[in-house]
Design a protein around this motif. Structure first.
Motif, mmCIF file in Angstrom:
data_model
loop_
_atom_site.group_PDB
_atom_site.id
_atom_site.type_symbol
_atom_site.label_atom_id
_atom_site.label_comp_id
_atom_site.label_asym_id
_atom_site.label_seq_id
_atom_site.Cartn_x
_atom_site.Cartn_y
_atom_site.Cartn_z
ATOM 1 N N ASP A 1 48.202 55.415 83.251
ATOM 2 C CA ASP A 1 48.800 54.204 82.667
ATOM 3 C C ASP A 1 48.491 52.975 83.516
ATOM 4 O OD1 ASP A 1 49.944 55.478 80.495
ATOM 5 O OD2 ASP A 1 51.847 55.854 81.498
ATOM 6 N N THR A 2 48.595 53.129 84.826
ATOM 7 C CA THR A 2 48.321 52.010 85.728
ATOM 8 C C THR A 2 46.860 51.569 85.613
ATOM 9 O OG1 THR A 2 49.998 52.817 87.270
ATOM 10 C CG2 THR A 2 48.413 51.230 88.131
ATOM 11 N N CYS A 3 45.964 52.537 85.492
ATOM 12 C CA CYS A 3 44.544 52.201 85.321
ATOM 13 C C CYS A 3 44.326 51.381 84.056
ATOM 14 C CB CYS A 3 43.709 53.488 85.260
ATOM 15 S SG CYS A 3 43.494 54.320 86.858
ATOM 16 N N LYS A 4 44.962 51.795 82.977
ATOM 17 C CA LYS A 4 44.809 51.062 81.713
ATOM 18 C C LYS A 4 45.316 49.641 81.857
ATOM 19 C CE LYS A 4 45.967 51.225 76.802
ATOM 20 N NZ LYS A 4 46.656 51.984 75.715
ATOM 21 N N GLN A 5 46.477 49.493 82.496
ATOM 22 C CA GLN A 5 47.049 48.152 82.686
ATOM 23 C C GLN A 5 46.177 47.298 83.596
ATOM 24 O OE1 GLN A 5 50.921 49.073 84.235
ATOM 25 N NE2 GLN A 5 51.580 50.109 82.359
ATOM 26 N N GLY A 6 45.485 47.922 84.546
ATOM 27 C CA GLY A 6 44.659 47.177 85.477
ATOM 28 C C GLY A 6 43.214 47.011 85.027
ATOM 29 N N GLY A 7 42.890 47.455 83.816
ATOM 30 C CA GLY A 7 41.529 47.307 83.311
ATOM 31 C C GLY A 7 40.544 48.292 83.910
ATOM 32 N N SER B 1 51.093 58.752 85.162
ATOM 33 C CA SER B 1 51.451 57.378 85.520
ATOM 34 C C SER B 1 50.257 56.617 86.082
ATOM 35 C CB SER B 1 52.603 57.390 86.533
ATOM 36 O OG SER B 1 53.775 57.932 85.953
ATOM 37 N N ASN C 1 46.471 59.975 76.251
ATOM 38 C CA ASN C 1 47.332 59.362 75.242
ATOM 39 C C ASN C 1 47.348 60.144 73.937
ATOM 40 O OD1 ASN C 1 44.724 58.862 74.507
ATOM 41 N ND2 ASN C 1 44.957 56.648 74.232
ATOM 42 N N TYR D 1 45.918 55.113 93.280
ATOM 43 C CA TYR D 1 45.314 53.977 92.577
ATOM 44 C C TYR D 1 44.496 53.121 93.529
ATOM 45 C CZ TYR D 1 44.881 49.926 89.508
ATOM 46 O OH TYR D 1 44.380 48.901 88.741
ATOM 47 N N LYS E 1 56.311 61.579 82.875
ATOM 48 C CA LYS E 1 55.820 60.406 83.598
ATOM 49 C C LYS E 1 56.762 60.183 84.780
ATOM 50 C CE LYS E 1 52.577 59.306 80.620
ATOM 51 N NZ LYS E 1 52.779 58.175 79.683
#
Length: 444
Positions: free
Chosen positions: A110-116, A107, A50, A73, A59
């Motif tokens: 980003d998915t990791c961040k959204q999924g904690g 991407s 980031n 993921y 992305k």
């Protein structure tokens, strides 16, 4: 301790009547107070997912590369029921240039961040700041991010830096042991605490030279490192990290399938310690993703230029898809050319793209892309000047290397400009609008 002596200005017989002694607190340099400041000074800030330097990083376009992202993921967050597979902590994502590896890795982050799921990242890039092109900042950058996600690591990491002031000058293996593994052994990571290291573009890591390769020496050939040397050193360190019981996380490495990576991941002596590689091929149906990307981008172009909804026709889209040969970079380059070119209207430009033919027939999937780049360069008013500038931007000065051989880095642009231009402002005028079309395009 600093003593401040303040004499009383009432003098009698040439002597000082009284002396006041004030003890002031000693000013301690910040790096001594907090060694983590030293760690921060060693990291590649632009390599973080980031970072401001990556604000325009590619992305995956919505709805594209879904299968690839899901597979990566899912591997990160799901423990394999097979005990043998459970211990495999490294996965290799590979494919040729232009297949969207960096977009996928961004991407996934980003998915990791959204999924904690915390993601420690390092995005190498040959076009970026020097610390993203070399190995020097690699371990400090990973260690810094681990301390951010696991605050309990801060004290042992700080102690390691305090105890070994020259730690950042040591080998990657030593840095990895002192800044990552040793601190992890001193803390308790909760069972099930999910995390991943995402290492992208490792094939773009350049060689770190410890001696001047231009210096005259009978042993010069034996001390010049290649980029394969440093890339292999990083791979070996990551493998050791993954095999240590103290390291509980997974590692995803994305690169082109260059020789050093193929040999490393296919080495029979330790091949069994890697998860099955993810190869970006026809299995993941790139044509469907490229078609979605083209449809979305042409829709943007139509809205911006008030064009008919029927442009381009389904036949034209089918031709572009065929000429892409499964390579995202071709589609991205076509769109970028249409958006940035100053020569002709959009209908003319698109017809030109469709009619450009490769100079040689064969199975090369990049043949149409090569043809586009070649035509753009040949269309420049001074093609030789354009090519020379591209070599310089790439970091090489083939014709005048001896002229700058005494310099420790690439010369400033204005110096090269003075050398190349015929008239004042010549280079800028000739290159305006052309470089954006031949430099690497955003990959969907």
């Amino acid at each position: 301790m600093i003593m401040n002596i303040l004499p009383d200005m009432n003098l009698h017989g040439g002597s000082i009547e009284d002396v006041e002694i004030n003890v002031l607190p000693e000013v301690i340099p910040p790096s001594i107070v907090d060694p983590l400041n030293d760690l921060i000074s060693q990291i590649a800030k632009g390599a973080l997912h980031n970072s401001a330097e990556r604000c325009d990083a590619p992305k995956c376009h919505p709805e594209t590369r879904v299968a690839v992202q899901d597979e990566v993921y899912s591997w990160i967050i799901n423990e394999d029921p097979d005990p043998a597979q459970k211990m495999l902590k490294i996965k290799w994502v590979t494919g040729p240039a232009g297949t969207g590896k960096s977009a996928i890795m961004g991407s996934v982050a980003d998915t990791c961040k959204q999924g904690g799921v915390f993601a420690v990242t390092f995005f190498f890039a040959s076009y970026a700041s020097p610390d993203r092109r070399r190995k020097t900042a690699f371990i400090p950058t990973l260690a810094y991010q681990l301390t951010e996600h696991l605050p309990a690591l801060k004290d042992p990491v700080a102690q390691a830096i305090r105890d070994k002031p020259l730690l950042f000058k040591k080998t990657l293996r030593v840095q990895m042991e002192e800044l990552i593994l040793a601190p992890l052994r001193r803390v308790t990571v909760e069972s099930g605490h999910q995390g991943v290291m995402l290492i992208d573009g490792l094939d773009e890591c350049e060689a770190e030279q410890y001696f001047d390769p231009r210096a005259s020496s009978c042993t010069r050939e034996s001390i010049v490192r290649t980029k394969d040397d440093d890339q292999l050193e990083i791979l070996e360190v990551l493998r050791e990290l993954s095999l240590d019981p103290a390291f509980p996380f997974r590692i995803v490495i994305a690169s082109r399938p260059e020789r050093v990576f193929r040999e490393f991941f296919n080495n029979e002596s330790h091949k069994s310690s890697f998860a099955p590689p993810l190869i970006l091929d026809e299995k993941y149906n790139p044509n469907a993703d490229i078609a979605l990307f083209l449809q979305a981008k042409f829709s943007e172009i139509r809205r911006h230029n008030n064009l008919s909804p029927s442009w381009p026709s389904p036949d034209i889209l089918a031709t572009l898809l065929k000429q892409a040969s499964g390579q995202f970079i071709y589609a991205a380059t076509v769109i970028r050319y249409l958006k940035t070119s100053r020569d002709g209207n959009l209908h003319t430009l698109l017809n030109w793209v469709l009619n450009v033919k490769p100079t040689s027939a064969g199975s090369n999937p990049f043949s149409h892309l090569d043809a586009i780049y070649t035509h753009i360069l040949q269309s420049a008013s001074k093609p030789t000047l354009a090519v020379k500038w591209l070599w310089i931007i790439k970091g090489e000065i083939p014709d005048w290397y001896g002229l700058f051989s005494s310099m420790s880095s690439i010369p400033a642009a204005f110096l090269v400009n003075l050398l190349l231009q015929t008239d004042e402002g010549d280079a800028g005028q000739r290159l305006t609008g052309m470089l954006s079309e031949v430099t690497p395009a955003e990959v969907p």
